[in-house]
Design a protein around this motif. Sequence first.
Motif, PDB file in Angstrom:
ATOM      1  N   ARG A  36    -109.283  68.907 -80.210  1.00  0.00           N
ATOM      2  CA  ARG A  36    -109.420  69.711 -82.201  1.00  0.00           C
ATOM      3  C   ARG A  36    -107.644  69.938 -82.813  1.00  0.00           C
ATOM      4  O   ARG A  36    -106.601  69.112 -82.080  1.00  0.00           O
ATOM      5  CB  ARG A  36    -109.100  71.570 -81.052  1.00  0.00           C
ATOM      6  N   GLY A  92    -101.863  78.643 -72.619  1.00  0.00           N
ATOM      7  CA  GLY A  92    -101.832  76.857 -72.665  1.00  0.00           C
ATOM      8  C   GLY A  92     -99.985  77.157 -73.108  1.00  0.00           C
ATOM      9  O   GLY A  92     -99.750  78.169 -73.226  1.00  0.00           O
ATOM     10  N   LEU A 111    -108.597  74.057 -84.578  1.00  0.00           N
ATOM     11  CA  LEU A 111    -107.554  74.672 -83.374  1.00  0.00           C
ATOM     12  C   LEU A 111    -108.434  76.063 -83.859  1.00  0.00           C
ATOM     13  O   LEU A 111    -108.504  77.215 -83.611  1.00  0.00           O
ATOM     14  CB  LEU A 111    -106.341  74.509 -83.382  1.00  0.00           C
ATOM     15  N   VAL A 144    -108.590  71.382 -75.281  1.00  0.00           N
ATOM     16  CA  VAL A 144    -108.715  72.253 -75.041  1.00  0.00           C
ATOM     17  C   VAL A 144    -109.712  72.465 -73.926  1.00  0.00           C
ATOM     18  O   VAL A 144    -110.372  72.129 -73.745  1.00  0.00           O
ATOM     19  CB  VAL A 144    -109.461  73.307 -76.012  1.00  0.00           C
ATOM     20  N   ALA A 189    -105.191  68.718 -80.724  1.00  0.00           N
ATOM     21  CA  ALA A 189    -104.213  69.579 -78.949  1.00  0.00           C
ATOM     22  C   ALA A 189    -105.919  69.206 -78.356  1.00  0.00           C
ATOM     23  O   ALA A 189    -106.656  69.121 -78.697  1.00  0.00           O
ATOM     24  CB  ALA A 189    -104.549  70.831 -79.785  1.00  0.00           C
ATOM     25  N   VAL A 214    -110.718  78.250 -82.064  1.00  0.00           N
ATOM     26  CA  VAL A 214    -109.861  78.427 -80.478  1.00  0.00           C
ATOM     27  C   VAL A 214    -110.553  79.846 -79.579  1.00  0.00           C
ATOM     28  O   VAL A 214    -110.905  79.580 -78.483  1.00  0.00           O
ATOM     29  CB  VAL A 214    -108.498  77.591 -80.310  1.00  0.00           C
ATOM     30  N   SER A 267    -110.111  79.181 -72.241  1.00  0.00           N
ATOM     31  CA  SER A 267    -109.893  78.220 -72.335  1.00  0.00           C
ATOM     32  C   SER A 267    -108.017  78.185 -72.543  1.00  0.00           C
ATOM     33  O   SER A 267    -107.452  79.477 -72.508  1.00  0.00           O
ATOM     34  CB  SER A 267    -109.805  78.315 -73.653  1.00  0.00           C
ATOM     35  N   VAL A 313    -105.222  75.800 -73.841  1.00  0.00           N
ATOM     36  CA  VAL A 313    -104.526  74.625 -74.443  1.00  0.00           C
ATOM     37  C   VAL A 313    -103.696  74.136 -74.715  1.00  0.00           C
ATOM     38  O   VAL A 313    -102.856  74.979 -74.179  1.00  0.00           O
ATOM     39  CB  VAL A 313    -104.668  75.438 -76.239  1.00  0.00           C
ATOM     40  N   GLN A 343    -112.450  74.195 -71.909  1.00  0.00           N
ATOM     41  CA  GLN A 343    -113.300  76.217 -71.078  1.00  0.00           C
ATOM     42  C   GLN A 343    -113.952  75.432 -70.823  1.00  0.00           C
ATOM     43  O   GLN A 343    -115.067  74.846 -70.223  1.00  0.00           O
ATOM     44  CB  GLN A 343    -114.655  75.097 -72.839  1.00  0.00           C
TER      45      GLN A 343
END
Lengths: 333, 77
Positions: free
Chosen positions: A77, A126, A82, A158, A156, A85, A95, A97, A160
């Motif tokens: 992203r 994250g 983001l 991520v 970034a 997110v 998630s 990140v 998931q």
Amino acid sequence: MIQDIMTVAETAKLIEAGNVLLLAGDEAVLRQLPKGNWIGGTIPYFISHAEGGLATRDRIFVTDVTGVAQSVEIVERDANGLAKVYAEGPQEGFSVVIIPALSKAHLSFALNAPNYKDFGVRPLIGWISGVHLDDLGKVTPKVFNGVTGNALEEGAVVLQATLKPGKVAEVGIVNLFEQGGGDILTFPADGFSAKEVLVNGEKRNFAAYIVKNKLDTRLPLVADYYGALVNISFQGIDEVEGEVKFYAPVFTGIRYKHAKPVADYGEAFKACLENKCQLSEDRVVFSCNCILNYLYSGLEGKKTDPFVGPITFGEIAYQLLNQTLVYLEVHDV
Amino acid sequence: MDVPSMSRPQWTDLVTGKKTYQLKFLAAKILLGRLVHSVKENPTPANIKSCIEQVYNVYAKNAGSPSVQEDLTTIFG
């Protein structure tokens, strides 16, 4: 579930076995890894069960979430992307990140995440990737998408994760800092720096205020978000410009106080776990702690069990935090 | 416990700061830190409704979480 320091070869073996991994390490070792179900960020500082706090450019901190994840998706992203997110997080999952320090994505997330659509509707944890302190200004922090092999210094990654049935994820924090008994500080604008501050409602120059009151800038500003204590760490003071810089943004309308000193981080940490946190070690699947706690509290060689993991340039528990340990628990329900 | 309807007065008490609870669910605490301030600055019915919707949504989407269940018991009994 593995949360440990490993060699490149050991990590590669897990990737090749199809495991889902969250990785932290120096750029050179992350670049040697095969493609697979992993995301990573650059940092050479860690806390491990066996060795406590350490710095190493040769090994990788591996967090293996295979045991709890039914399926995963790994996405990249940019700073604007983001904003989704929280909303695009898996319905029954979490998630993770990772964002490179000082990137546009880092600055944007820090300032805007509290106002992203559907803030908090899915668990988000994250960290902000960094570099060895000897490399500051010479090397850029990166994040890695293991599926594609991409290394990004902007944007970034991520991960998931949809949890296996009967499991639920929760994000928590351990913040040893509390508001001190001093002045109430508020700021007229959101941002990573401030010239003006309202001290108990009276406008002052913040740099001059800090110097005059001899505030220890190793201790953060602390805001009380309905009982959740959120730190803003000092980056530096420019007395000539009268400007104070922070590692995370201050926000208008939030009341900050300078933190009380913590005499011994290790002892305070143990006391906190015994008194406040009701944690079961086998439920903690990921955690990370702040480079400033590592440095200011002398965590090299010290343990913070049950928490291990990367030492980071910023921690994310829904939003960007400073000088805070963040962790992800997975409960059976 | 299911998440109680947005029409329950406890939601209004929560976002207006009329009542303060010791909550556990981190996302709600961070969100409420902003929402209570927002309502103090702008206590219009429309803003209160919007803030209730936001915090309700966070609880409803995380209803399976142990800390959410504890909070709902704390707030609604």
